[in-house]
Design a protein around this motif. Structure first.
Motif, PDB file in Angstrom:
ATOM      1  N   ILE A  76      -7.371  52.283  -8.602  1.00 27.16           N
ATOM      2  CA  ILE A  76      -8.466  51.756  -9.027  1.00 27.16           C
ATOM      3  C   ILE A  76      -8.416  50.264  -8.184  1.00 27.16           C
ATOM      4  N   THR A  77      -7.865  49.641  -8.194  1.00 31.63           N
ATOM      5  CA  THR A  77      -7.522  47.782  -8.261  1.00 31.63           C
ATOM      6  C   THR A  77      -7.502  48.051  -5.984  1.00 31.63           C
ATOM      7  N   VAL A  78      -6.923  48.243  -6.164  1.00 31.43           N
ATOM      8  CA  VAL A  78      -6.649  49.316  -4.190  1.00 31.43           C
ATOM      9  C   VAL A  78      -8.022  48.868  -3.722  1.00 31.43           C
ATOM     10  N   ALA A  79      -8.943  50.165  -4.166  1.00 31.99           N
ATOM     11  CA  ALA A  79      -9.803  50.734  -3.421  1.00 31.99           C
ATOM     12  C   ALA A  79     -10.747  49.715  -3.663  1.00 31.99           C
ATOM     13  N   ALA A  80     -10.423  48.767  -4.780  1.00 31.95           N
ATOM     14  CA  ALA A  80     -12.088  47.846  -4.898  1.00 31.95           C
ATOM     15  C   ALA A  80     -11.441  47.191  -3.880  1.00 31.95           C
ATOM     16  N   ILE A 110      -2.421  40.931  -2.917  1.00 27.17           N
ATOM     17  CA  ILE A 110      -4.082  42.408  -2.419  1.00 27.17           C
ATOM     18  C   ILE A 110      -5.226  42.142  -2.306  1.00 27.17           C
ATOM     19  N   LEU A 111      -5.416  41.497  -3.306  1.00 24.65           N
ATOM     20  CA  LEU A 111      -6.646  40.465  -3.938  1.00 24.65           C
ATOM     21  C   LEU A 111      -7.351  40.029  -3.152  1.00 24.65           C
ATOM     22  N   LEU A 112      -6.504  38.820  -2.893  1.00 25.31           N
ATOM     23  CA  LEU A 112      -6.769  38.089  -2.873  1.00 25.31           C
ATOM     24  C   LEU A 112      -6.313  37.612  -0.769  1.00 25.31           C
TER      25      LEU A 112
END
Lengths: 100, 168
Positions: A66-70, B150-152
């Protein structure tokens, strides 16, 4: 208790609808939404198997998905916006510059 | 009781997905997908995964769908599919392949040996978000930190891609 196979069946149906969305629709945003639907179907099957095996690790995996999909949605939509700016279209058939 | 809830939620989820597929307006598609995501979050609750229920609602139904709706309305790309398909045989072939995929995945998915769903003490411990959190911050600490990275990168990528006045 609902048997795991029911969840797998539902997941298969949702995944197929997502595949059909990618194959049939040409609005690039709807295609992207169908990809998200497929991710969700896979997650549902994962969580169903996690309950059958009592494996919390599978829930951790779903959390990561879910996090990577975001992150993927954020980058993907940014790409769509910049494609739309240069090409002025959201039709996947129109974006064919790389076609040989 | 669980079975009734499951069937109601499953019907809602499939209806949302099919409506997303067939509606011509992209905004309607996004809203139907939101319905589908909410139904799937209820499924997580039925599968005794309350933490994933909350994550699904906040991240998918909240953040991601808002992003989708925002982009659809920003671009004004609600309707673009007026022209007929360029490849005539694509539609029937896609339906055929989709049907084949459904049959194959159902056969494979239901073919395995099934054990009866667990109940009682073990299930209660499984559904406790504390066990997930403990696992996330001990055994899976490195993947967790990589996810933050990854979010960064996603944030940096979005900023770079949408810079004005610079060709990439």
């Amino acid at each position: 208790m609902v048997p795991t196979s029911y969840y797998v069946l539902l997941s298969a149906i949702l995944f197929t609808i997502g595949v059909l969305g990618v194959l049939l629709r040409r609005n690039v945003i709807v295609v992207f939404m169908s990809v998200e639907l497929m991710l969700n179907a896979a997650n549902l099957a994962l969580v169903a198997f996690a309950r059958e095996r009592l494996a919390v690790e599978a829930q951790v995996l779903v959390f990561f998905v879910i996090t990577v999909a975001a992150a993927e949605v954020a980058v993907g939509l940014a790409l769509l916006v910049s494609i739309f700016r240069t090409k002025r279209t959201a039709d996947v058939d129109e974006v064919s510059t790389l076609k040989g | 009781m669980d079975l009734i809830l499951f069937f109601i939620t499953a019907v809602i989820a499939i209806t949302g997905a099919v409506a997303m597929l067939v509606s011509r307006n992209a905004v309607h598609s996004a809203l139907f997908l939101l319905l589908n995501f909410t139904a799937i979050s209820v499924m997580y609750l039925l599968l005794s995964a309350p933490f994933l229920f909350a994550i699904q609602l906040t991240v998918y139904a909240g953040a991601i769908m808002v992003l989708f709706l925002f982009v659809v309305m920003l671009l004004g790309a609600e309707k673009v599919e007026d022209a007929p398909d360029r490849i005539a045989w694509q539609q029937p072939l896609a339906l055929l392949l989709g049907l084949a995929l459904l049959v194959v995945s159902v056969v494979v998915g239901l073919g395995g040996a099934t054990t009866p769903p667990p109940v009682g003490e073990a299930l209660a411990q499984f559904s406790d978000p504390r066990s997930l959190g403990a696992l996330l911050f001990t055994e899976y600490l490195l993947p967790f930190e990589v996810t933050g990275f990854i979010l960064l990168i996603a944030v940096i990528g979005v900023v770079v891609l949408n810079q004005r006045g610079r060709k990439i």
